[in-house]
Design an enzyme around this catalytic site. Structure first.
Site, PDB file in Angstrom:
ATOM      1  N   GLY A  59       0.834  -1.196   0.000  1.00  0.00           N
ATOM      2  CA  GLY A  59       0.000   0.000   0.000  1.00  0.00           C
ATOM      3  C   GLY A  59       0.867   1.244   0.000  1.00  0.00           C
ATOM      4  O   GLY A  59       2.068   1.172   0.301  1.00  0.00           O
ATOM      5  N   CYS A  83       5.584  -0.344   7.679  1.00  0.00           N
ATOM      6  CA  CYS A  83       5.289   0.931   7.012  1.00  0.00           C
ATOM      7  C   CYS A  83       6.514   1.326   6.194  1.00  0.00           C
ATOM      8  O   CYS A  83       7.642   1.291   6.703  1.00  0.00           O
ATOM      9  CB  CYS A  83       4.980   2.007   8.051  1.00  0.00           C
ATOM     10  N   LEU A  84       6.274   1.700   4.949  1.00  0.00           N
ATOM     11  CA  LEU A  84       7.396   2.074   4.077  1.00  0.00           C
ATOM     12  C   LEU A  84       8.089   3.338   4.590  1.00  0.00           C
ATOM     13  O   LEU A  84       9.239   3.587   4.231  1.00  0.00           O
ATOM     14  CB  LEU A  84       6.902   2.272   2.639  1.00  0.00           C
ATOM     15  N   HIS A 130      -4.737   1.481   7.776  1.00  0.00           N
ATOM     16  CA  HIS A 130      -3.363   1.993   7.851  1.00  0.00           C
ATOM     17  C   HIS A 130      -3.187   3.168   6.873  1.00  0.00           C
ATOM     18  O   HIS A 130      -2.628   4.211   7.228  1.00  0.00           O
ATOM     19  CB  HIS A 130      -2.408   0.841   7.515  1.00  0.00           C
ATOM     20  N   GLU A 131      -3.687   2.999   5.645  1.00  0.00           N
ATOM     21  CA  GLU A 131      -3.492   4.037   4.612  1.00  0.00           C
ATOM     22  C   GLU A 131      -4.381   5.260   4.880  1.00  0.00           C
ATOM     23  O   GLU A 131      -3.951   6.400   4.649  1.00  0.00           O
ATOM     24  CB  GLU A 131      -3.772   3.470   3.217  1.00  0.00           C
ATOM     25  N   HIS A 181      -2.731   7.394   7.247  1.00  0.00           N
ATOM     26  CA  HIS A 181      -1.704   8.250   6.623  1.00  0.00           C
ATOM     27  C   HIS A 181      -2.318   9.545   6.092  1.00  0.00           C
ATOM     28  O   HIS A 181      -1.720  10.614   6.211  1.00  0.00           O
ATOM     29  CB  HIS A 181      -1.030   7.527   5.453  1.00  0.00           C
ATOM     30  N   GLN A 195       3.089   9.893   1.577  1.00  0.00           N
ATOM     31  CA  GLN A 195       4.373   9.208   1.758  1.00  0.00           C
ATOM     32  C   GLN A 195       5.381   9.585   0.671  1.00  0.00           C
ATOM     33  O   GLN A 195       6.576   9.340   0.824  1.00  0.00           O
ATOM     34  CB  GLN A 195       4.177   7.687   1.811  1.00  0.00           C
TER      35      GLN A 195
HETATM   36  O1  K1U Z   1       1.597   2.391   3.951  1.00  0.00           O
HETATM   37  C1  K1U Z   1       2.662   1.806   3.925  1.00  0.00           C
HETATM   38  O2  K1U Z   1       3.631   2.237   4.498  1.00  0.00           O
HETATM   39  C2  K1U Z   1       2.756   0.498   3.171  1.00  0.00           C
HETATM   40  C3  K1U Z   1       2.670  -0.718   4.077  1.00  0.00           C
HETATM   41  C4  K1U Z   1       1.235  -1.180   4.125  1.00  0.00           C
HETATM   42  C5  K1U Z   1       0.839  -2.096   5.233  1.00  0.00           C
HETATM   43  C6  K1U Z   1       1.551  -3.239   5.537  1.00  0.00           C
HETATM   44  C7  K1U Z   1       1.138  -4.082   6.562  1.00  0.00           C
HETATM   45  C8  K1U Z   1      -0.007  -3.787   7.262  1.00  0.00           C
HETATM   46  C9  K1U Z   1      -0.700  -2.657   6.969  1.00  0.00           C
HETATM   47  C10 K1U Z   1      -0.296  -1.808   5.950  1.00  0.00           C
HETATM   48  C11 K1U Z   1       3.587  -1.781   3.484  1.00  0.00           C
HETATM   49  O3  K1U Z   1       3.402  -2.191   2.392  1.00  0.00           O
HETATM   50  S1  K1U Z   1       4.878  -2.357   4.475  1.00  0.00           S
HETATM   51  C12 K1U Z   1       5.604  -3.634   3.454  1.00  0.00           C
HETATM   52  C13 K1U Z   1       4.826  -4.897   3.422  1.00  0.00           C
HETATM   53  O4  K1U Z   1       3.939  -5.088   4.221  1.00  0.00           O
HETATM   54  C14 K1U Z   1       5.131  -5.924   2.391  1.00  0.00           C
HETATM   55  C15 K1U Z   1       6.114  -5.732   1.452  1.00  0.00           C
HETATM   56  C16 K1U Z   1       6.378  -6.710   0.511  1.00  0.00           C
HETATM   57  C17 K1U Z   1       5.661  -7.891   0.500  1.00  0.00           C
HETATM   58  C18 K1U Z   1       4.674  -8.097   1.435  1.00  0.00           C
HETATM   59  C19 K1U Z   1       4.406  -7.109   2.383  1.00  0.00           C
HETATM   60 ZN    ZN Z   2       2.555   3.238   6.268  1.00  0.00          ZN
END
Ligand code: K1U
Ligand code: ZN
Length: 186
Positions: free
Chosen positions: A46, A94-95, A136-137, A140, A51
């Site tokens: 996401g 979270c990225l 989560h998004e 943000h 971001q």
């Molecule tokens: O919003 C963000 O920072 C993105 C975040 C979204 C998220 C992840 C987990 C729970 C709720 C919301 C991410 O994408 S973190 C990376 C991640 O979860 C992932 C990356 C590669 C493969 C599988 C998962």
């Molecule tokens: Zn995030």
């Protein structure tokens, strides 16, 4: 299409409340393209526009598993219209907080209204990972981070670590990840 830089805490722009999109036009669609390129490259499941430093209420998402075809989803001006009383816990990442994962409890189902890429109003009922990721998004877009849902002690530890990294000049995800390959802060 262009890959953009992802903001990392303690960047204060991550605390901004994003502005609603008033018209889903060419400019918005170009921004969405950039968001997907950035999200897939990260990689993440996401991304909210803030971001990448754009304070507009736009979210991209793709919850397809590795062996499945891509399933891109776009939510413009997303808003929770109903949330279940029942909660579930999920280990979130979270990225904008590279390599930190923690369990967060949220409503296990939500209804969300939003505009699609044609500007048409839509509403979905989500459960499981989609419900978690949407919340989560949407957080943000309101300047809220998942660490706001964990204990103050843990949040303070995370902020301290990232403030130190920022002082060293580690302001990109790449720089941070090279330094700290561990998933959990010790
Ligand atoms: O919003 C963000 O920072 C993105 C975040 C979204 C998220 C992840 C987990 C729970 C709720 C919301 C991410 O994408 S973190 C990376 C991640 O979860 C992932 C990356 C590669 C493969 C599988 C998962
Ligand atoms: Zn995030």
């Amino acid at each position: 299409m262009a890959k953009r830089d992802i903001l990392i805490i303690p960047d204060t722009r991550l605390r901004l409340t994003s502005e609603p999109v008033t018209a889903v036009d060419k400019e918005v669609r170009a921004l969405v393209d950039d968001m997907f390129e950035t999200m897939y490259d990260a990689p993440g499941i996401g991304l909210a526009a803030i971001q990448i430093g754009v304070a507009r209420r736009i979210v991209t998402m793709d919850l397809a598993k590795k062996d499945e075809p891509k399933a891109p989803q776009v939510f413009i001006n997303p808003e929770v219209t109903w949330a279940a009383d029942e909660k579930s816990a999920y280990e979130e990442g979270c990225l904008s907080i590279p390599d930190y994962y923690e369990e967060v409890e949220r409503p296990n189902a939500v209804r969300v209204k939003y505009l699609d890429l044609e500007g048409k109003p839509q509403e979905i009922e989500a459960s499981g990972l989609l419900a978690t990721c949407l919340q989560h998004e949407i957080d943000h877009t309101n300047g809220i981070l998942f660490i706001d849902h964990i204990s103050k002690l843990k949040r303070d530890m995370v902020m301290k670590k990232f403030k130190k990294a920022a002082k060293r000049g580690d302001t990109t995800r790449a720089a941070y990840q090279e330094d700290t390959p561990e998933h959990h802060i010790g």
